[in-house]
Every structure is written in structure tokens, then in C-alpha cells.
Design a protein around this motif. Structure first.
Motif, short mmCIF file in Angstrom:
data_model
loop_
_atom_site.label_atom_id
_atom_site.label_comp_id
_atom_site.label_asym_id
_atom_site.label_seq_id
_atom_site.Cartn_x
_atom_site.Cartn_y
_atom_site.Cartn_z
N ASP A 31 10.06 -5.69 27.68
CA ASP A 31 9.66 -5.61 27.79
C ASP A 31 8.87 -5.44 28.84
N SER A 32 8.72 -4.84 29.94
CA SER A 32 8.75 -4.80 31.82
C SER A 32 7.38 -5.80 31.84
N LEU A 33 6.72 -5.74 31.41
CA LEU A 33 5.19 -6.67 31.48
C LEU A 33 5.10 -7.99 31.46
N GLU A 34 5.83 -8.44 30.80
CA GLU A 34 6.55 -10.09 30.36
C GLU A 34 6.73 -10.25 31.40
N PRO A 35 6.94 -11.56 31.73
CA PRO A 35 7.72 -12.48 32.80
C PRO A 35 8.77 -11.77 33.24
N LEU A 36 9.63 -11.81 34.38
CA LEU A 36 11.18 -10.29 34.50
C LEU A 36 11.36 -11.88 35.70
N PHE A 37 12.87 -11.38 34.89
CA PHE A 37 13.95 -13.09 36.48
C PHE A 37 14.61 -11.74 36.63
N ILE A 38 14.10 -11.13 38.26
CA ILE A 38 15.36 -10.30 38.92
C ILE A 38 14.63 -10.38 40.42
N GLN A 39 16.13 -10.04 41.31
CA GLN A 39 15.61 -10.01 42.67
C GLN A 39 14.76 -8.93 42.60
N GLU A 40 14.03 -9.75 44.30
CA GLU A 40 12.89 -8.83 44.47
C GLU A 40 13.20 -7.49 45.03
N ALA A 41 12.67 -6.08 44.63
CA ALA A 41 12.90 -5.01 45.34
C ALA A 41 12.72 -4.07 46.72
N ASP A 42 13.28 -3.33 47.26
CA ASP A 42 12.77 -2.90 48.53
C ASP A 42 11.60 -1.64 48.17
N ALA A 43 11.63 -0.86 47.55
CA ALA A 43 10.83 -0.08 46.98
C ALA A 43 10.99 0.08 45.08
N VAL A 44 10.44 0.87 45.10
CA VAL A 44 9.81 0.42 43.30
C VAL A 44 9.54 2.41 42.97
N VAL A 45 10.27 2.99 41.82
CA VAL A 45 9.76 4.31 41.47
C VAL A 45 10.07 4.01 40.27
#
Length: 328
Positions: free
Chosen positions: A176-190
Motif C-alpha cells: 500500500d503506497s500510503l503506508e510508510p515507504l522505505f525508498i530513496q528520494e526521487a528526482d521526479a514523480v509520474v
């Protein structure tokens, strides 16, 4: 009559998916994910569960193509056709695929606004990976690392197979993308935002845009979650419903955007792309606030003509170009 590469590849995806579907009594989409994985791995991974005759039939079909002979776009389009066929059989309203023309347009905008040769791209509602890979395919000279999040097991499997076949470096997270995410910061989002209410009020309460009463809009929360995971100055390209700012929860969205982002553009997509007026969408471009981020002299507001009218579309792209030069 000559057959196009897309038709040739679709035929193999479709034939082999039907064979697997029948033999394993699964859905067409599950079978499609399996057959895509077979083509990528160059072996029949289900051979223990299949009859000898079925293995022979599959092998014959797989041997008729070499996946390395096809372009990334041909692979994407033929896989997309097969997915669309599978979705017709088993339609769920939030599994609508982003129309190709819209994906191309988002790719064009990302290419304009994010000139860096290497960057990280996030899609928090990646679905089957069609929008994300369309955007990546339009920037062949750039080195893009991507992250895709998707809660649906089947969709993320299709997404993963899709990315492998096209040889794109994408990390996938099935959550579920609205749970906490453990990902690197992105430069852009689509993202083609999932529209509707988010059922988990406890999780929604952790967001600034939570509704005062009742469920919060999922698409609002996706915007906030994306903003949290993009770098300062990073761009966000969302496909949003046209009535985004007309709902009873819109004031919260206004406030949030005013505080954290700069609105760069809103491109209303042609009505002809959608079944009815209520389903119509726009591309919403935001930039996360940061040290050197200045609002544009004027926001890029465009009403796109029917995308089949090439001359008119060219004119609009010229207008976007001019706006970009003036404001960037």
C-alpha cells in the motif's frame, strides 16, 4: 499482407497466455505474467505443472520470436494490448490503463522539465508499468532508475515482467503506497492517480490532508506521499480528475499545495480520450519548493486539442516550448 512487430509479438503473448490459462485454470492476466516471465527467462518455468504436449506447443510459439529483435516500444505496446484484452474479461474500475497518447505527453513533459542525464523516477501507483515505461522509452539517451509501488499482486507481477522484457532498471515494491515507504528520494514523480476514498482512516490521520470527517480522498494522499518522497526542487506530473479542485476536500489540497509546492502547469486532456465528461482528466505539474525554486511568471494552462489533429498538437507543443524557455 505484412504483419507488424507489435502484432507478431502480441500473437505470441496471446497464444501462449491462452494455453497456460487453460492448462493451469488461472485468469488470462495471471497466465500473461507467467508467459512473459518464460520469454524473459528463456525457459518454461511451469513445465512441472504442464502436459508434455502443452510444453511442446509453448516452445514452438516461443521459438518463433527472439525478444532481443524487438524495440522496447514494440514490446511495451504488444504487452499492453494483451493486458487490455485480459482487463476486458475481468474489469475492475481502478485498473484502467493510461491511454498511450497521454503517456507520450507525460514523457515529453518529463524530458523537458528534467533535463538531467541521470535521475531517479518514482511512480507510487505503477499498475502494470505502462505509464512508467512509456515515459522511460521516450528518453533513450538518459540514465533513469525507477521505483514503482503497487498494492495489487497481479498488476505488480505484470509490471515486473513488462520492465524485464524491456530491460528497464525498475525496483518494485508490492505494498500500500500510503503506508510508510522505505525508498530513496526521487528526482521526479509520474503517476496516474487512483481516484476515490482511502478506506484506512487510521493511516490517513498521519497526513496533513486528512479529511475532517469520513474517509479522505486517496488521490490527495498520493499527492502528499509523493511530495514527501521527492527532492526539493523535484517535479511531479500527476494525471488527475478535472474536478480535482471542486470537491468538498479541495480546500485542504489548496492549502497543502500552497505550502509545499509551486504549481507549474495544468494541461486539460481532450474529452475524446474519455468515455464521458465525468471521467475526463488533466496533467497537473507541480514542483516541490526548494532554495532556487521560483514560481513561473504565469502557470502553463493548456486545453489540449484532440491528439489526432497533428497540426494543432504541434502548435500546442510549440506553445509549451515557448513557455518553458521563458520561465526556466
Amino acid at each position: 499482407m505484412s504483419i507488424t512487430p507489435v502484432e507478431q509479438l502480441f500473437t505470441v503473448f496471446n497464444e501462449t497466455a491462452l494455453i497456460i490459462q487453460e492448462e493451469l485454470s488461472c485468469t488470462y492476466l495471471e497466465a500473461l505474467a507467467e508467459t512473459g516471465e518464460n520469454i524473459f527467462q528463456e525457459s518454461i518455468l511451469q513445465s512441472d505443472e504442464l502436459s508434455e504436449l502443452t510444453v511442446k506447443r509453448l516452445k514452438k510459439s516461443y521459438d518463433s520470436i527472439r525478444i532481443s529483435d524487438f524495440s522496447k516500444e514494440d514490446i511495451r505496446k504488444s504487452f499492453q494490448l494483451a493486458i487490455l484484452k485480459g482487463m476486458k474479461e475481468n474489469v475492475q474500475p481502478n485498473h484502467q490503463m493510461t491511454p498511450d497518447a497521454v503517456g507520450m505527453l507525460v514523457g515529453y513533459l518529463v524530458d523537458k522539465f528534467v533535463p538531467e542525464k541521470s535521475f531517479r523516477l518514482l511512480d507510487p501507483a505503477v499498475g502494470t508499468g505502462n505509464l512508467l515505461t512509456t515515459v522511460m522509452n521516450q528518453q533513450p539517451t538518459k540514465n533513469i532508475e525507477a521505483i514503482g509501488l503497487e498494492i495489487d499482486d497481479i498488476l505488480i507481477k505484470l509490471s515486473y515482467v513488462n520492465a524485464n522484457l524491456q530491460q528497464h532498471p525498475i525496483q518494485f515494491f508490492n505494498q500500500d503506497s500510503l503506508e510508510p515507504l522505505f525508498i530513496q528520494e526521487a528526482d521526479a514523480v509520474v503517476s496516474d492517480l487512483p481516484v476515490g476514498y482511502y478506506p484506512n482512516d487510521v493511516r490517513a490521520a498521519e497526513y496533513e490532508m486528512k479529511a475532517d470527517q469520513g474517509h479522505t480522498y486517496a488521490h490527495h494522499l498520493f499527492i502528499e506521499q509523493s511530495m514527501r518522497h521527492v527532492k526539493a526542487g523535484g517535479y511531479l506530473f500527476f494525471i488527475v480528475p478535472n474536478g480535482l479542485f471542486e470537491s468538498e476536500q479541495a480546500p485542504k489540497l489548496h492549502e497543502y499545495i500552497k505550502e509545499y509546492a509551486v504549481m507549474q502547469g495544468l494541461l486539460q486532456l481532450p474529452q475524446t480520450l474519455f468515455k464521458n465528461k465525468n471521467a475526463a482528466k488533466s496533467i497537473f505539474i507541480l514542483q516541490k519548493k526548494g532554495e532556487d525554486v521560483k514560481p513561473p511568471k504565469q502557470v502553463l494552462l493548456v486545453n489540449l486539442p484532440s491528439l489526432s489533429k497533428t497540426a494543432e498538437v504541434e502548435k500546442i507543443l510549440g506553445k509549451i516550448d515557448g513557455w518553458y524557455k521563458e520561465n526556466k
